[in-house]
Design an enzyme around this catalytic site. Sequence first.
Site, short mmCIF file in Angstrom:
data_model
loop_
_atom_site.label_atom_id
_atom_site.label_comp_id
_atom_site.label_asym_id
_atom_site.label_seq_id
_atom_site.Cartn_x
_atom_site.Cartn_y
_atom_site.Cartn_z
N GLU A 48 -42.04 -21.50 -38.14
CA GLU A 48 -41.04 -22.47 -37.74
C GLU A 48 -41.95 -23.53 -36.65
OE1 GLU A 48 -40.82 -19.24 -37.73
OE2 GLU A 48 -38.42 -18.84 -37.57
N CYS A 79 -38.06 -20.04 -31.62
CA CYS A 79 -38.11 -20.98 -32.49
C CYS A 79 -36.58 -21.60 -32.73
CB CYS A 79 -38.19 -20.44 -33.91
SG CYS A 79 -40.01 -19.74 -34.18
#
Lengths: 153, 153
Positions: A48, A79
């Site tokens: 991510e 993330c």
Amino acid sequence: MHRALQLAQASADAGEVPVGAVIVRDGVEIAAAANAMRAAKDPTAHAEMEAIRQAARVLGNERLDGCDLWVTLEPCPMCAGAISHARIARVYYAAPDPKGGGVDHGPRVFAHPTCHHRPEVYSGLGESPASAMLKTFFADRREKFARLARGNA
Amino acid sequence: MHRALQLAQASADAGEVPVGAVIVRDGVEIAAAANAMRAAKDPTAHAEMEAIRQAARVLGNERLDGCDLWVTLEPCPMCAGAISHARIARVYYAAPDPKGGGVDHGPRVFAHPTCHHRPEVYSGLGESPASAMLKTFFADRREKFARLARGNA
């Protein structure tokens, strides 16, 4: 999600925990990345994070307004924090992560009043293949360690 | 912390939210960074993240065992997550951040059973100059916006 799963498989093949992420804007893929923590020797190199940084470079903007993130595993707290900073509009994740997730488990980063931007979150699409890939990866790793331990005994 | 405060001032001078971070191992500085979100057009470019990535490059390892992080502001959830992934031993932060912090406020990332590594956390050293710098920065920014709004009226 199909593309994110392909990236996850690529990271498994490279010996990384299999996670893939894709960022889409107006129906067009603008960034795609696989988990690369070990290869990059970078503790922040989750799929991510790499996809978010790539998308910001592509758009020339630290805010990814109107972008969707597709990822094969529930984002961790790091993330989730980055998703919020980047103002990502929608997050689609495949497999839940009760042991390390930060969206629907653990610190639930988006659930606090101090969270400045909350994306819409959808989960479950692609859960079976994403979970199967993670289970196979960790089973293989355990077997490898057990073999090494026997070899060293 | 003096060095982290100097870096924070440098980021203020560059028009960034003033935060500085330094990573020390065995008494030696191995990484230092200022917040660079706007200059780098990267939503992940907080001072702590940049310092962690730098330190991992220096050590050639994604785990920063035995390292201390000095930072002028309480880490946000993203940075707290990265600190945990990087296995940083001790975190020293100057000013608390009730609006965006993720260590002693909001999601309290290290406080959950799913957090795989918890650093020791110390706070308050250098709080006055770090807070003063942030207050001045945001006051100047508000004044600038108010001036622009008047100009456009």
